[in-house]
Design an enzyme around this catalytic site. Structure first.
Site, mmCIF file in Angstrom:
data_model
loop_
_atom_site.group_PDB
_atom_site.id
_atom_site.type_symbol
_atom_site.label_atom_id
_atom_site.label_comp_id
_atom_site.label_asym_id
_atom_site.label_seq_id
_atom_site.Cartn_x
_atom_site.Cartn_y
_atom_site.Cartn_z
ATOM 1 N N SER A 61 0.787 -1.234 0.000
ATOM 2 C CA SER A 61 0.000 0.000 0.000
ATOM 3 C C SER A 61 0.819 1.284 0.000
ATOM 4 C CB SER A 61 -0.966 0.012 1.189
ATOM 5 O OG SER A 61 -2.048 -0.864 0.952
ATOM 6 N N LYS A 64 -0.101 3.710 -2.643
ATOM 7 C CA LYS A 64 -1.126 4.757 -2.538
ATOM 8 C C LYS A 64 -0.537 6.151 -2.345
ATOM 9 C CE LYS A 64 -4.419 1.338 -1.041
ATOM 10 N NZ LYS A 64 -4.391 0.279 -0.051
ATOM 11 N N SER A 121 -6.342 3.519 4.063
ATOM 12 C CA SER A 121 -5.675 2.660 3.085
ATOM 13 C C SER A 121 -6.681 1.858 2.271
ATOM 14 C CB SER A 121 -4.683 1.710 3.772
ATOM 15 O OG SER A 121 -3.739 1.214 2.847
#
EC number: 3.4.16.4
Length: 379
Positions: A61, A64, A121
């Site tokens: 993640s 992101k 997230s």
């Protein structure tokens, strides 16, 4: 401009007076159990400790951060607004892993999606925003890769907006540090969201997974990541006084381990190093003789502000060394690279900075050119 050889001009200057003039001993960095890590100064870009920083690894993640960066660019270009209403597709709604819990065919604002991506997230929020910006997540990934190339992220390739496992989706600790710095510099309003500890959507409150936000009040972002293949990853930034550092850990063994590793790196950087602004963009640092032009001397300086990071207490020992062309022949245009300046500490080069002409010097008249030609022959 003709360059035959370099004249070495050496100049030692004192930047500050220190009560303690002795050498500062910098110990080895802390032992970090991870696949890759680094600690980098935000302003100077200098790396203070690192291991395997260019290895291509699954970023999970941390991806992101780039999703948020692309959104920041689109907002800045007025292609989208924070108040845009985004209709949630079935693909976004069906995303697995960490989620914001948006509902299919319902409308959510870009502002809410950014909070869901950054704080929670949310994979669902990432896909919804990617589709709103580009119509399709794969097209959005193309934008991600374009920005990555522009930012110098040479060991990164993105295939989605979430970071879910894919053999063609990878990045490196160095690239993530560059990306984090770019987000802080280019889109501070987007970066600010990373400092928020919680976000509630659809009646569900979720906490930011960056536990350093609770453990260290100088930490103000940025992003965690985890998959079984990637391990536990964390990019974090902290500011103490006028110094900002960015730490990256990829492939740690646990959530606690990644937080402890990043905290240790930040403490190490702040304790043993300091960063100062030495010169401003456009400042003339030296002059050089220019031949056959309308003037006899040209000012040389920097395009950007110059920050330097060195061990604490050592700025009074920092030396400057100019490397300039022996002959500079007009015409010369402003911002043409014309030599270098090296910063040296204890006999070791800290960095080399290009020098640029700070003015345009056109070719002189016939008699000026002939006069200088004769002087050059004599010399």
């Amino acid at each position: 401009m003709q360059i035959n050889k370099f004249i070495i001009i050496f100049l030692q200057i004192v930047f500050c007076h220190s009560l303690y003039a002795g050498a500062v001993i910098v110990p080895a960095p802390p032992v970090i159990k991870a696949s890759s890590y680094l600690i980098m100064d935000f302003n100077s870009g200098q790396i203070l400790a690192a291991e395997n920083i260019d290895n291509q690894l699954p970023p999970a993640s941390l991806t992101k951060i780039m999703t948020a960066y692309v959104a920041g660019h689109e907002l800045d270009e007025n292609h989208i607004t924070l108040d845009d209403k985004v209709t949630v597709s079935e693909k976004a709604w069906r995303m697995t892993g960490s989620r914001m819990f948006i509902e299919v065919n319902k409308q959510v604002t870009v502002r809410e999606l950014l909070e869901g991506i950054i704080i929670q997230s949310g994979n669902d929020a990432s896909v919804a925003l990617a589709e709103h910006i580009s119509g399709d997540e794969s097209v959005f990934a193309g934008l991600m890769n374009q920005h990555a190339r522009r930012l110098g992220m040479t060991n990164s390739h993105f295939v989605d907006a979430t970071g879910l496992p894919d053999g063609q989706h990878y990045s490196s600790a160095h690239d993530m540090a560059l990306l984090g710095a770019a987000l802080i510099r280019d889109y501070p309003d987007i970066y600010e969201i990373h400092s928020r500890k919680e976000f509630t959507f659809n009646g569900i409150k979720q906490l930011n997974r960056n536990r350093l936000l609770w453990l260290d009040n100088t930490v103000d972002g940025i992003k965690t990541g985890h998959t079984e293949k990637a391990g536990y990853c964390l990019v974090a930034s902290a500011q103490r006084d006028d110094m900002r550092l960015i730490a990256v850990v990829m492939g740690a063994e646990s959530e606690k381990a990644r937080a402890s590793a990043v905290q240790a790196l930040l403490n190490y950087g702040f304790r043993f190093y300091e960063t100062r602004k030495l010169h401003s963009a456009g400042e003339i640092l030296t002059t050089a003789r220019i031949w056959k032009g309308t003037i006899d001397n040209i000012g040389l300086g920097l395009k950007d502000d110059l920050y330097v990071t060195i061990p604490r207490g050592q700025f009074d020992k920092l030396e400057k060394k100019f490397e300039l062309p022996e002959r500079i022949i007009a015409p010369v245009k402003v911002d043409i690279e014309t030599g270098h300046m090296k910063l040296i500490l204890a006999g070791r080069e800290v960095m080399t900075i290009p020098l640029y002409a700070r003015e345009t010097v056109p070719e002189g008249g016939f008699f000026k050119r002939m006069k200088d030609k004769i002087k050059l022959i004599i010399e």
